[in-house]
Design a protein around this motif. Structure first.
Motif, PDB file in Angstrom:
ATOM      1  N   LEU A 197      10.006  16.315 -33.855  1.00 31.79           N
ATOM      2  CA  LEU A 197      10.132  15.318 -32.795  1.00 31.79           C
ATOM      3  C   LEU A 197       8.816  14.563 -32.668  1.00 31.79           C
ATOM      4  CD1 LEU A 197      11.890  17.552 -30.101  1.00 31.79           C
ATOM      5  CD2 LEU A 197      12.980  16.071 -31.797  1.00 31.79           C
ATOM      6  N   HIS A 198       8.887  13.230 -32.704  1.00 29.04           N
ATOM      7  CA  HIS A 198       7.685  12.400 -32.618  1.00 29.04           C
ATOM      8  C   HIS A 198       7.922  11.261 -31.631  1.00 29.04           C
ATOM      9  CE1 HIS A 198       4.421   9.693 -33.706  1.00 29.04           C
ATOM     10  NE2 HIS A 198       3.863  10.696 -34.356  1.00 29.04           N
ATOM     11  N   THR A 199       7.055  11.195 -30.589  1.00 35.80           N
ATOM     12  CA  THR A 199       7.127  10.145 -29.565  1.00 35.80           C
ATOM     13  C   THR A 199       8.509  10.126 -28.913  1.00 35.80           C
ATOM     14  OG1 THR A 199       5.759   8.893 -31.120  1.00 35.80           O
ATOM     15  CG2 THR A 199       6.322   7.801 -29.077  1.00 35.80           C
ATOM     16  N   ILE A 200       8.922  11.278 -28.414  1.00 38.55           N
ATOM     17  CA  ILE A 200      10.241  11.454 -27.821  1.00 38.55           C
ATOM     18  C   ILE A 200      10.085  12.003 -26.406  1.00 38.55           C
ATOM     19  CG2 ILE A 200      12.404  12.745 -27.992  1.00 38.55           C
ATOM     20  CD1 ILE A 200      12.106  10.495 -30.017  1.00 38.55           C
ATOM     21  N   GLN A 201      10.978  11.584 -25.507  1.00 36.38           N
ATOM     22  CA  GLN A 201      11.016  12.144 -24.164  1.00 36.38           C
ATOM     23  C   GLN A 201      11.895  13.392 -24.153  1.00 36.38           C
ATOM     24  OE1 GLN A 201      12.257   8.931 -21.580  1.00 36.38           O
ATOM     25  NE2 GLN A 201      10.143   8.544 -20.970  1.00 36.38           N
ATOM     26  N   LEU A 202      11.386  14.446 -23.518  1.00 40.56           N
ATOM     27  CA  LEU A 202      12.081  15.724 -23.476  1.00 40.56           C
ATOM     28  C   LEU A 202      12.703  15.941 -22.102  1.00 40.56           C
ATOM     29  CD1 LEU A 202       9.363  17.847 -25.274  1.00 40.56           C
ATOM     30  CD2 LEU A 202      11.489  17.009 -26.265  1.00 40.56           C
ATOM     31  N   THR A 203      13.820  16.631 -22.098  1.00 36.08           N
ATOM     32  CA  THR A 203      14.504  16.980 -20.856  1.00 36.08           C
ATOM     33  C   THR A 203      14.706  18.491 -20.806  1.00 36.08           C
ATOM     34  OG1 THR A 203      16.723  16.759 -21.808  1.00 36.08           O
ATOM     35  CG2 THR A 203      15.709  14.774 -20.882  1.00 36.08           C
ATOM     36  N   GLN A 204      15.034  18.984 -19.615  1.00 36.69           N
ATOM     37  CA  GLN A 204      15.285  20.419 -19.470  1.00 36.69           C
ATOM     38  C   GLN A 204      16.475  20.839 -20.320  1.00 36.69           C
ATOM     39  OE1 GLN A 204      13.528  22.646 -17.824  1.00 36.69           O
ATOM     40  NE2 GLN A 204      14.893  24.409 -17.978  1.00 36.69           N
ATOM     41  N   ILE A 205      17.539  20.030 -20.305  1.00 34.15           N
ATOM     42  CA  ILE A 205      18.718  20.359 -21.119  1.00 34.15           C
ATOM     43  C   ILE A 205      18.375  20.295 -22.603  1.00 34.15           C
ATOM     44  CG2 ILE A 205      21.030  19.586 -21.750  1.00 34.15           C
ATOM     45  CD1 ILE A 205      21.440  18.679 -18.898  1.00 34.15           C
ATOM     46  N   GLY A 206      17.590  19.298 -22.988  1.00 31.69           N
ATOM     47  CA  GLY A 206      17.217  19.173 -24.393  1.00 31.69           C
ATOM     48  C   GLY A 206      16.434  20.379 -24.887  1.00 31.69           C
ATOM     49  N   LEU A 207      15.424  20.791 -24.133  1.00 32.41           N
ATOM     50  CA  LEU A 207      14.649  21.969 -24.534  1.00 32.41           C
ATOM     51  C   LEU A 207      15.495  23.230 -24.495  1.00 32.41           C
ATOM     52  CD1 LEU A 207      11.134  21.413 -22.894  1.00 32.41           C
ATOM     53  CD2 LEU A 207      11.680  21.541 -25.327  1.00 32.41           C
ATOM     54  N   ALA A 208      16.392  23.325 -23.502  1.00 31.29           N
ATOM     55  CA  ALA A 208      17.259  24.507 -23.428  1.00 31.29           C
ATOM     56  C   ALA A 208      18.168  24.592 -24.648  1.00 31.29           C
ATOM     57  CB  ALA A 208      18.079  24.460 -22.143  1.00 31.29           C
ATOM     58  N   ASN A 209      18.710  23.455 -25.086  1.00 35.85           N
ATOM     59  CA  ASN A 209      19.569  23.461 -26.272  1.00 35.85           C
ATOM     60  C   ASN A 209      18.775  23.739 -27.545  1.00 35.85           C
ATOM     61  OD1 ASN A 209      21.883  22.990 -24.820  1.00 35.85           O
ATOM     62  ND2 ASN A 209      21.855  20.780 -25.116  1.00 35.85           N
ATOM     63  N   ILE A 210      17.547  23.267 -27.594  1.00 33.27           N
ATOM     64  CA  ILE A 210      16.688  23.595 -28.741  1.00 33.27           C
ATOM     65  C   ILE A 210      16.457  25.100 -28.811  1.00 33.27           C
ATOM     66  CG2 ILE A 210      14.346  23.368 -29.671  1.00 33.27           C
ATOM     67  CD1 ILE A 210      14.331  20.500 -28.650  1.00 33.27           C
ATOM     68  N   CYS A 211      16.239  25.712 -27.666  1.00 30.32           N
ATOM     69  CA  CYS A 211      15.975  27.157 -27.633  1.00 30.32           C
ATOM     70  C   CYS A 211      17.198  27.985 -28.011  1.00 30.32           C
ATOM     71  CB  CYS A 211      15.485  27.562 -26.243  1.00 30.32           C
ATOM     72  SG  CYS A 211      13.846  26.900 -25.816  1.00 30.32           S
ATOM     73  N   THR A 212      18.397  27.395 -27.942  1.00 29.60           N
ATOM     74  CA  THR A 212      19.605  28.155 -28.298  1.00 29.60           C
ATOM     75  C   THR A 212      19.874  28.165 -29.801  1.00 29.60           C
ATOM     76  OG1 THR A 212      21.005  26.187 -28.003  1.00 29.60           O
ATOM     77  CG2 THR A 212      20.666  27.611 -26.081  1.00 29.60           C
ATOM     78  N   LEU A 213      19.128  27.376 -30.585  1.00 26.48           N
ATOM     79  CA  LEU A 213      19.360  27.311 -32.026  1.00 26.48           C
ATOM     80  C   LEU A 213      18.785  28.554 -32.688  1.00 26.48           C
ATOM     81  CD1 LEU A 213      18.478  23.530 -32.573  1.00 26.48           C
ATOM     82  CD2 LEU A 213      20.756  24.556 -32.495  1.00 26.48           C
ATOM     83  N   SER A 214      19.627  29.494 -33.000  1.00 30.18           N
ATOM     84  CA  SER A 214      19.172  30.779 -33.522  1.00 30.18           C
ATOM     85  C   SER A 214      18.610  30.697 -34.934  1.00 30.18           C
ATOM     86  CB  SER A 214      20.321  31.792 -33.485  1.00 30.18           C
ATOM     87  OG  SER A 214      21.415  31.317 -34.259  1.00 30.18           O
ATOM     88  N   SER A 215      19.042  29.689 -35.715  1.00 31.39           N
ATOM     89  CA  SER A 215      18.573  29.571 -37.097  1.00 31.39           C
ATOM     90  C   SER A 215      17.279  28.775 -37.214  1.00 31.39           C
ATOM     91  CB  SER A 215      19.649  28.902 -37.958  1.00 31.39           C
ATOM     92  OG  SER A 215      19.921  27.589 -37.479  1.00 31.39           O
ATOM     93  N   LEU A 216      16.793  28.198 -36.123  1.00 33.71           N
ATOM     94  CA  LEU A 216      15.594  27.364 -36.149  1.00 33.71           C
ATOM     95  C   LEU A 216      14.363  28.214 -36.419  1.00 33.71           C
ATOM     96  CD1 LEU A 216      14.972  24.324 -35.681  1.00 33.71           C
ATOM     97  CD2 LEU A 216      14.325  24.926 -33.350  1.00 33.71           C
ATOM     98  N   THR A 217      13.595  27.847 -37.459  1.00 33.15           N
ATOM     99  CA  THR A 217      12.367  28.573 -37.795  1.00 33.15           C
ATOM    100  C   THR A 217      11.120  27.716 -37.651  1.00 33.15           C
ATOM    101  OG1 THR A 217      12.533  28.003 -40.155  1.00 33.15           O
ATOM    102  CG2 THR A 217      13.602  30.034 -39.430  1.00 33.15           C
ATOM    103  N   LEU A 218      11.273  26.381 -37.648  1.00 38.62           N
ATOM    104  CA  LEU A 218      10.112  25.485 -37.534  1.00 38.62           C
ATOM    105  C   LEU A 218      10.425  24.354 -36.578  1.00 38.62           C
ATOM    106  CD1 LEU A 218       7.861  24.098 -40.352  1.00 38.62           C
ATOM    107  CD2 LEU A 218       8.888  22.516 -38.732  1.00 38.62           C
TER     108      LEU A 218
END
Length: 538
Positions: free
Chosen positions: A189-210
């Motif tokens: 992510l570059h020059t992007i606005q983050l939201t609580q829902i956005g970060l929460a959904n990112i944290c649910t990605l179990s296969s994410l390593t980077l």
């Protein structure tokens, strides 16, 4: 199982009829077995044609799927998608490779050239990539927001003004569909606005390593509750983000590689430790101070650290404890002034100096820093990278250097031409330094990698052809140079010499590669393809 084709039955009846005319099968057993064998052959041919049908152009496409995947891995993603549309077998085999990476550009709403058509196209692409048939194949996602015009002209931009990233309902749609990318491995992510829902959904990605975040901020009206979120990734990179406390998002149980701007936040007592982090890189960027009261307290939270990159403008703040921190440290990358707290570590084997700002070091300053730390000899160091000023460098300096580092396996000196900084000092040319190094009696016999480069890139490339700045090299015998080094270093497998207008590469792998360039453009092209080009930390 299907019956044999009609032509096989007709052939069998014909043989049987001719046999009956001349006598029964019992009277001619040889003819019976001949007919039986011919029938089996025809039936085998029929089965073979069924299992390997010819393609439309009359040729068989019997390449293994693994080979098709290897071939297509070298093609651009668009080419893979086009190729997979030409054949049903290729569609089912390599189609997924064409959707392994999802790139999207988010435009700024205040841009005068704001293209509404591209936003519509972005929504269509999002629908395609997040569809049930495509989303499971997406492994890498790169989201870039176009910065506003003021950010592109830093000389006109007030450094105290907060630059607002792009705002658009598209990002909310993207955040809502993130859980559909069930096999997403990397998110940038570059020059992007983050939201609580956005970060929460990112944290649910179990296969994410980077995950990498740069110049990101919190969307207007949003409040990020980091205590309710946990980011379980192996590699995390953050650069100049604002509005939320990133260290509190990280999961100590999974984190292995960390790259951040500064240690602010990590020094707090309620964060960490991170027992599995083996590589840590920190830089305070181009502006601003570190703002940490105790860097050593923050570093102590990485007990298993083996690679440390301190690309600081300033020195480490605080005081080191009597017990050495980072006892397992093997590789140090950074400024000479920050090396001292780690130089005596027993596990340290690699030193790569990259001073900030990018100014080379005089040889006398380098040796004085080692002597002030009580260093007489460092036989444990097997890899050394140092950017030297060419001005004032003497042939005898190699003798002093190899007395301190007698067991080097990798040696990468970098020389900056004298004209860049200090006019008037005597400067050894590239050929003189190469001859001195090749004839040095203390040159370590354990050497496996030798890379000697002259950093003419301080000049603009178009000015490098000026003869007074570049010594001639057309008459130098690189074969003789190679033989000298191989005679003194029998384990040598990599020899590289670069001086902008010429370069020489001798690389022994399963085969021996040998390349010589005689022009600036050829040298630049070769340098960009070598493994030492770019950042070696991760």
């Amino acid at each position: 199982m299907k019956a044999p084709p009609s032509f096989a039955l007709s052939f069998w009846r014909a043989l049987a009829g001719s046999t009956s005319a001349s006598g029964s099968f019992g009277e001619s057993p040889g003819r019976f077995w001949l007919c039986f064998a011919l029938g089996l052959v025809l039936y085998g041919l029929w089965l073979a044609l069924r299992s390997h049908p010819p393609s439309r152009n009359g040729r068989k496409t019997n390449l293994p799927n693994e080979l098709w995947l290897q071939i297509c891995s070298h093609l651009p993603l668009d080419s893979i998608r086009h190729l997979s549309s030409t054949d049903r077998h290729l569609y089912t085999t390599v189609r997924a490779l064409g959707f392994s990476e999802y790139r999207l550009q988010v435009w700024h709403v205040d841009d005068e050239d704001y293209p509404s058509s591209k936003i519509e196209s972005a929504f269509d692409r999002l629908a395609l990539f997040s569809s049930p048939t495509t989303a499971p194949h997406v492994c890498n996602c790169i989201v870039k927001g176009k910065p506003p015009p003021l950010l592109m002209h830093m000389d006109l931009h007030d450094p105290n003004e907060v630059v607002e990233p792009p705002r658009h309902t598209f990002m909310q749609s993207f955040y809502d569909r993130l859980p559909l990318f069930s096999r997403l491995d990397s998110l940038q992510l570059h020059t992007i606005q983050l939201t609580q829902i956005g970060l929460a959904n990112i944290c649910t990605l179990s296969s994410l390593t980077l995950i990498s975040m740069a110049h990101c901020s919190v969307a207007e009206g949003e409040i990020i509750d980091v205590d309710s979120l946990t980011l379980r990734v192996k590699t995390f990179t953050a650069y100049k983000n604002s509005g939320f406390d990133l260290p509190r998002l990280l999961c100590p149980a999974t984190l292995e590689h960390l790259e951040i701007c500064e240690l602010t936040g990590l020094a707090e007592f309620d964060i960490g430790p991170f027992p599995h982090v083996c590589a840590l890189k920190m830089t305070d960027g181009l502006t601003g101070a570190i703002g940490v009261t105790d860097d050593f307290r923050a570093l102590a939270k990485f007990p298993a650290l083996r690679t440390l990159g301190l690309l600081y403008r300033n020195q480490l703040a605080g005081s080191a404890s009597s017990d050495p921190i980072l006892p397992l440290l093997q590789e140090y990358i950074g400024d000479l002034d920050n090396l001292r707290p780690f130089i005596h570590h027993s596990a340290l084997s690699s030193i790569a100096l990259f001073p900030y700002p990018n100014v080379p070091i005089t040889f006398d300053r380098f040796m004085d820093a080692l002597e002030s730390a009580g260093i007489i000899e460092l036989p444990k160091i097997t890899s050394l990278t140092v950017p030297f000023k060419a001005g004032g460098f003497r042939e005898a300096n190699f003798t002093r250097l190899f007395t301190v580092f007698p067991r080097l396996e990798e040696f990468r000196p970098r020389f900056t031409p004298n004209a860049v900084y200090e006019d008037g000092l005597d400067t050894l040319g590239p050929l003189s330094i190469l001859n001195s190094l090749a004839n040095e009696t203390l040159l370590p016999t354990s050497l496996k990698t030798l890379s000697v480069r002259w950093n003419y890139r301080y000049y603009e490339w178009e000015t490098l052809s000026e003869p007074e700045k570049i010594p001639a090299s057309e008459t130098y015998d690189f074969a003789e140079l190679r033989d000298k080094f191989l005679a003194r270093c029998p384990h040598l497998t990599y020899l590289y010499v670069e001086a902008a207008h010429f370069s020489y590469l001798w690389w022994k792998q399963q085969e021996v590669w040998e390349v010589t360039t005689r022009s600036i453009e050829e040298t630049k092209c070769l340098a960009e393809k070598l493994p030492e080009h770019g950042d070696r930390l991760f």
